[in-house]
Design a protein around this motif. Structure first.
Motif, PDB file in Angstrom:
ATOM      1  N   ILE A 133       5.818   8.349  -2.414  1.00 12.69           N
ATOM      2  CA  ILE A 133       5.849   7.211  -1.488  1.00 12.69           C
ATOM      3  C   ILE A 133       4.549   7.150  -0.691  1.00 12.69           C
ATOM      4  O   ILE A 133       3.923   6.091  -0.568  1.00 12.69           O
ATOM      5  N   ARG A 134       4.133   8.283  -0.155  1.00 17.44           N
ATOM      6  CA  ARG A 134       2.890   8.313   0.639  1.00 17.44           C
ATOM      7  C   ARG A 134       1.682   7.938  -0.209  1.00 17.44           C
ATOM      8  O   ARG A 134       0.801   7.193   0.235  1.00 17.44           O
ATOM      9  N   ALA A 135       1.642   8.448  -1.438  1.00 22.16           N
ATOM     10  CA  ALA A 135       0.524   8.130  -2.326  1.00 22.16           C
ATOM     11  C   ALA A 135       0.509   6.646  -2.671  1.00 22.16           C
ATOM     12  O   ALA A 135      -0.549   6.010  -2.699  1.00 22.16           O
ATOM     13  N   ALA A 136       1.684   6.080  -2.927  1.00 17.88           N
ATOM     14  CA  ALA A 136       1.778   4.662  -3.272  1.00 17.88           C
ATOM     15  C   ALA A 136       1.329   3.785  -2.103  1.00 17.88           C
ATOM     16  O   ALA A 136       0.623   2.784  -2.290  1.00 17.88           O
ATOM     17  N   ILE A 137       1.717   4.158  -0.896  1.00 17.34           N
ATOM     18  CA  ILE A 137       1.305   3.401   0.292  1.00 17.34           C
ATOM     19  C   ILE A 137      -0.206   3.458   0.462  1.00 17.34           C
ATOM     20  O   ILE A 137      -0.865   2.440   0.732  1.00 17.34           O
ATOM     21  N   ARG A 138      -0.767   4.644   0.305  1.00 17.81           N
ATOM     22  CA  ARG A 138      -2.226   4.804   0.455  1.00 17.81           C
ATOM     23  C   ARG A 138      -2.971   3.931  -0.564  1.00 17.81           C
ATOM     24  O   ARG A 138      -3.936   3.232  -0.208  1.00 17.81           O
ATOM     25  N   ILE A 139      -2.515   3.933  -1.792  1.00 14.65           N
ATOM     26  CA  ILE A 139      -3.157   3.131  -2.832  1.00 14.65           C
ATOM     27  C   ILE A 139      -2.998   1.645  -2.543  1.00 14.65           C
ATOM     28  O   ILE A 139      -3.938   0.859  -2.703  1.00 14.65           O
ATOM     29  N   ALA A 140      -1.800   1.237  -2.102  1.00 13.06           N
ATOM     30  CA  ALA A 140      -1.556  -0.173  -1.793  1.00 13.06           C
ATOM     31  C   ALA A 140      -2.502  -0.653  -0.697  1.00 13.06           C
ATOM     32  O   ALA A 140      -3.072  -1.756  -0.784  1.00 13.06           O
ATOM     33  N   LYS A 141      -2.702   0.153   0.323  1.00 11.08           N
ATOM     34  CA  LYS A 141      -3.587  -0.242   1.422  1.00 11.08           C
ATOM     35  C   LYS A 141      -5.029  -0.347   0.940  1.00 11.08           C
ATOM     36  O   LYS A 141      -5.782  -1.225   1.386  1.00 11.08           O
ATOM     37  N   GLN A 142      -5.420   0.529   0.035  1.00  9.32           N
ATOM     38  CA  GLN A 142      -6.775   0.456  -0.523  1.00  9.32           C
ATOM     39  C   GLN A 142      -6.981  -0.851  -1.295  1.00  9.32           C
ATOM     40  O   GLN A 142      -8.089  -1.380  -1.341  1.00  9.32           O
TER      41      GLN A 142
END
Length: 248
Positions: free
Chosen positions: A71-80
């Motif tokens: 979840i944290r990785a997906a959020i970080r990528i989405a924000k990028q």
């Protein structure tokens, strides 16, 4: 999903076993789920790439402690990639038992939209002097651009900026099976946002789609209930998707 014209080009296939879930439905339509995910194959956080979300408008997540790293990785990528993030609180037990990690996620400011049902909302603000949907809505709205609390047969309350709307449920007040109601509400609400509909209309679309799935057993909307949903949307002068021709 192919029949419904969902783009599956980014779907991952992995060898392994699936999770299992027993769904208990009471006579009044309320349901309880008892999942077992211990042996389920999972998508790992290091397998996610920016290409997975590139070109999307929303990343839709469901809060769960067992895949928190993903979840944290997906959020970080989405924000990028400039993709907005929506998160559903999943279950009041998940909120109750893993609340500190959830608060950390919400208070990071990276969750643009959060969906919670009445029980999840109560578990979220259990330490407040008053525990009710309005208090939960205010907490979520402090950290998310859109805050949504669904209230079952009483509809929903939503806050975006300074705007607060309350929309009643659409259709029968008695549910045959509430399985999928939250997911279908969220899909309708997100459809409204993507289409640029006013906040109240986003709630109405969500209420129509959520109301469609509770009319029969199971979490899948039957063709006759898709027709019911589109009829309700047309009655309320809401924008209907092109897919409605498939079910007409």
């Amino acid at each position: 999903m192919n029949y419904s014209k969902v783009d599956l080009s980014r779907l991952r296939m992995k060898k392994g076993t699936t999770g299992q879930c027993v769904c208990l439905v009471e006579a009044d339509g309320n349901r309880t789920m008892r999942p077992c995910l211990s042996s389920a194959v999972r998508l790992q956080h290091y397998e996610l790439t920016r290409e997975d979300v590139r070109g999307s408008k929303w990343l839709v997540l469901r809060y769960a402690i067992f895949n928190l790293e993903s979840i944290r990785a997906a959020i970080r990528i989405a924000k990028q990639e400039g993709v907005s993030v929506s998160m559903d609180l999943a279950s009041f037990e998940m909120v109750r038992n893993c609340r500190s990690q959830l608060l950390e996620l919400l208070e990071s400011g990276d969750i643009d939209l959060c969906f919670a049902n009445e029980d999840e909302a109560a578990a979220l603000v259990r330490d407040e002097e008053e525990v009710n949907p309005d208090v939960a809505l205010e907490y979520l709205a402090k950290h998310c651009r859109w805050a949504v609390v669904t209230l079952g047969r009483d509809g929903c309350i939503v806050k975006h900026g300074k705007q607060i709307v309350r929309v009643p449920a659409i259709g029968e007040t008695h549910a045959t099976d509430a399985t999928g109601a939250g997911d279908l509400f969220a899909s309708g609400f997100l459809y409204g946002l993507v289409k640029g509909l006013p906040l109240e209309d986003c709630c109405r679309v969500g209420s129509c789609s959520g109301g469609a799935v509770i009319r029969a057993l199971g979490g899948e909307v039957q063709p006759e209930n898709w027709q019911w949903m589109y009829k309700q949307m047309q009655i309320k002068d809401l924008t209907t998707p092109d897919l409605c021709k498939t079910y007409s």
